[in-house]
Design an enzyme around this catalytic site. Structure first.
Site, PDB file in Angstrom:
ATOM      1  CB  CYS A 199      -0.914  -0.030   1.220  1.00 10.44           C
ATOM      2  SG  CYS A 199      -1.852   1.474   1.486  1.00 10.44           S
TER       3      CYS A 199
ATOM      4  CB  CYS B  84       0.427   1.591   4.199  1.00 12.29           C
ATOM      5  SG  CYS B  84      -1.307   1.110   4.190  1.00 12.29           S
TER       6      CYS B  84
END
Length: 82
Positions: free
Chosen positions: A40, A43
């Protein structure tokens, strides 16, 4: 204080017993929990911010990271979605 990466056993010991229907936080102080995925992009961008926060709030707030890929149960329990 460094960010603490939790596996399933660590989550059950430090955060909550997800076998119960009622959420009961087990920590000794407030916590920020990052349910992340290694692939991600957002993230990954958040990770340095969490490192700064862990230094700034050392001893006041626990910062945990839970890999959603390896341990999907805690993130599902917290109703997190990617």
């Amino acid at each position: 204080m460094a960010i603490i990466h939790l596996n399933m056993a660590g989550f059950l010991r430090r955060v909550a017993d997800i076998g119960n229907k009622e959420w009961k936080f087990l920590g000794e102080r407030p916590a920020l929990i990052d349910f992340y995925a290694p692939w991600c992009g957002p993230c990954k961008m958040l990770s340095p911010v969490l490192e700064e926060l862990s230094d700034e709030f050392e001893g006041k707030v626990d910062i945990y990271k839970v890999n959603r890929k390896n341990f999907p149960q805690p993130s599902a329990y917290a109703r997190c979605r990617h």
